[in-house]
Design an enzyme around this catalytic site. Structure first.
Site, short mmCIF file in Angstrom:
data_model
loop_
_atom_site.label_atom_id
_atom_site.label_comp_id
_atom_site.label_asym_id
_atom_site.label_seq_id
_atom_site.Cartn_x
_atom_site.Cartn_y
_atom_site.Cartn_z
N ARG A 185 0.85 -1.18 0.00
CA ARG A 185 0.00 0.00 0.00
C ARG A 185 0.88 1.23 0.00
NH1 ARG A 185 -5.49 -0.74 1.96
NH2 ARG A 185 -5.72 -2.99 1.77
N ASP A 201 8.90 12.88 -9.20
CA ASP A 201 9.04 12.20 -7.90
C ASP A 201 10.01 11.03 -8.03
OD1 ASP A 201 8.64 11.93 -5.20
OD2 ASP A 201 6.80 10.76 -5.39
O1 3AM Z 1 5.00 -1.68 -0.07
P1 3AM Z 1 6.30 -1.85 -0.82
O2 3AM Z 1 7.24 -0.71 -0.69
O3 3AM Z 1 6.95 -3.19 -0.59
O4 3AM Z 1 7.06 -1.05 -4.59
C1 3AM Z 1 5.68 -0.78 -4.44
C2 3AM Z 1 5.25 -0.81 -3.00
O5 3AM Z 1 5.89 -1.88 -2.35
C3 3AM Z 1 4.83 -1.89 -5.02
O6 3AM Z 1 3.58 -1.71 -4.39
C4 3AM Z 1 3.78 -1.16 -3.08
C5 3AM Z 1 2.82 0.03 -2.92
O7 3AM Z 1 3.11 1.04 -3.84
N1 3AM Z 1 4.61 -1.78 -6.47
C6 3AM Z 1 4.21 -0.68 -7.15
N2 3AM Z 1 4.12 -0.97 -8.47
C7 3AM Z 1 4.48 -2.28 -8.60
C8 3AM Z 1 4.60 -3.17 -9.72
N3 3AM Z 1 4.33 -2.74 -10.97
C9 3AM Z 1 4.80 -2.80 -7.32
N4 3AM Z 1 5.20 -4.07 -7.12
C10 3AM Z 1 5.28 -4.86 -8.22
N5 3AM Z 1 4.99 -4.43 -9.48
#
Ligand code: 3AM
Length: 484
Positions: free
Chosen positions: A23, A137
């Site tokens: 999230r 960002d």
């Molecule tokens: O909660 P964490 O930090 O582990 O890296 C993003 C984040 O991980 C991951 O989703 C979480 C909430 O933003 N994320 C975003 N886009 C993604 C994608 N395309 C993803 N993970 C895998 N594939």
């Protein structure tokens, strides 16, 4: 009300929803699989708080179109964008390799790897800038690795869409980006341009190479922003002497205050970084990192000088045409930036690679201990600041949201004006302002009576500020008492 999983299954019947990945401020990310194709994807669901606003929806839609038009090996591709009712959903490539921040935090990033990932990101940004898209960002958390370990820039343009006139306070906060990496012009509400992303990449590379941010946070987002706007960063070699001279010079150039003093564009930055890294780490520096980076001709062509850069049949030809112009639809206050000059046929950089002088392998720098927590705290603080500011000055929706960021800076300017009119020495003034930024909450900083009192036309400094002058005087006279 149906829960998120039910809603998503309804909106995307073609996908089998799997685990929640995580999230973030802008939504929940799930893993899913396309029922027919068997392709695993990531699904990002935007909370109704953002997507329920019709204006915000319009912007999501148009930005999704722009992001979908980006086609670069180092940008997370958008496969689909679906809206139904109050729900907006992005379907993207699944990036199961974690984030650049994860790798950095694990101490798993050599200087060569840091430079190599940076090259990949610069290629991605150059591609996007040529199409009028700014990221705004860039940070290690927004760089993800795919199944093959290929780094890609994520969340392209979403911050911008959310920031441009979105009606919610939280959305307004997002325009601020992340103070740790924020260019002075972005922090002070001035027009942003490709140079704004160049700065953020410079700040990120500084951190990846040295383990420290150019301006560490003391937990106060405004203080950190103030430093980006007004203070010179410590030269990276002073804190990380292992960083090769040429690479250090490239990093510091990207962090120049004036956008025009940075690299002309992301491609020039990449070319210079590649040349300096080759000089410092040897010809094969990039392949030794195990991070696949597809450096396009447009990015490295100037340095290697082997290919006719104006060859229109090249797969990178599109990246060689100067088409950057901030589209009005995405830029409420268009950036006064001349279109990049593009590549001159036959132009080869004078910054040719030095004879190979490989340096001994370096251990990855330790990330600043509490930085992770600070970033989260900073994010909250910035949103709080802008929410408060929005209250004060943005009842009208006509105001460009980018102006929001000006207010804390305007408050700082008023403080400096009060110093001047009261004959306070400039160093003393800066010191007291910084202490105020560090010591006060955002609300306190914005509240006039904490710093200044108006008396007729005069701006008077308050007693707590005068006490800070006393502390600062001691600090300036005996620098060792700085922490006092
Ligand atoms: O909660 P964490 O930090 O582990 O890296 C993003 C984040 O991980 C991951 O989703 C979480 C909430 O933003 N994320 C975003 N886009 C993604 C994608 N395309 C993803 N993970 C895998 N594939």
């Amino acid at each position: 009300m149906a829960n998120e999983r039910e809603l998503l299954s309804e909106v995307l019947p073609g996908y089998e929803l799997a685990e929640e990945i995580g999230r973030g401020g802008w939504g929940v990310v799930f893993e899913a699989e396309h029922r027919t194709l068997g392709r695993r994807v990531a699904i990002k669901y935007l909370p109704a708080a953002f997507s329920a606003d019709p204006d915000a929806r319009d912007r999501f839609r148009s930005e999704a179109r722009v992001v979908a038009s980006l086609d670069h090996p180092h940008i997370v591709p958008l496969y689909d964008f679906v809206e139904q009712g109050d729900i907006c959903v992005f379907v993207m490539e699944l990036m199961p390799g974690g984030t650049l921040w994860d790798r950095f935090e694990e101490g798993d990033l050599s200087p060569e790897a840091a430079c190599n990932v940076t090259l990949a990101l610069l290629g991605a940004l150059y591609h996007a800038h040529r199409r009028g898209v700014l990221h705004r960002d860039v940070k290690p958390e927004n760089v993800l690795f795919n199944q093959e370990g290929m780094p890609k820039l994520a969340d392209f343009g979403i911050a911008k869409v959310l920031g441009d006139g979105a009606g919610t306070r939280t959305a307004t906060g997002m325009i601020m980006g992340t103070p740790a990496y924020m260019a002075p012009e972005q922090g002070s509400g001035e027009p942003v341009s490709p140079a704004t992303d160049v700065y953020a990449i410079g700040a990120m590379l500084y951190e990846l190479l040295s383990g420290r941010l150019p301006f560490e946070s003391t937990g106060n987002a405004l203080a950190q922003l103030y430093r980006h706007v007004h203070e010179a960063p410590t030269p990276i070699r002073e804190i990380a002497p292992h960083v090769p001279d040429g690479v250090a010079a490239v990093v510091m150039k990207a962090l120049q205050k004036a956008p025009s003093d940075r690299f002309e564009d992301a491609a020039t930055f990449a070319a210079e970084l590649n040349a300096e890294a080759t000089g410092a780490f040897g010809e094969d520096w990039s392949s030794g990192t195990d991070i696949p980076v597809l450096a396009t001709r447009a990015v490295l062509g100037r340095t290697v000088g082997k290919i006719t850069e104006s060859d229109p049949t090249s797969p990178d030809a599109a990246d060689e045409h100067p088409i950057y112009a901030p589209p009005a639809a995405y830029e409420p206050s268009p950036a006064p930036v001349a279109s990049p000059a593009g590549f001159q046929p036959g132009h080869v950089t004078t910054n040719a690679p030095q004879p190979s002088q490989p340096t001994p392998p370096q251990t990855a720098p330790e990330p600043t201990r509490s930085r992770r927590g600070l970033v989260a705290g900073v994010g909250v603080a910035v949103i709080a600041a802008v929410a408060a500011v929005g209250w004060l000055v943005f009842d009208s929706d006509d105001e460009p949201r980018a102006e929001n960021a000006q207010v804390p800076v305007a408050a700082s300017a008023r403080f400096e004006e009060a110093c001047r009119s009261n004959g306070v020495d400039a160093d003393l003034c800066t010191c007291a302002l910084e202490r105020s930024l560090d010591e006060l909450t955002v609300e306190e900083f914005m509240a006039n009576d904490q710093l200044l009192q108006e008396s007729g036309d005069e701006l008077l400094l308050t007693a707590p500020v005068i006490e800070r002058f006393d502390t600062c005087r001691t600090q300036l006279e005996q620098p060792s008492a700085a922490g006092a």
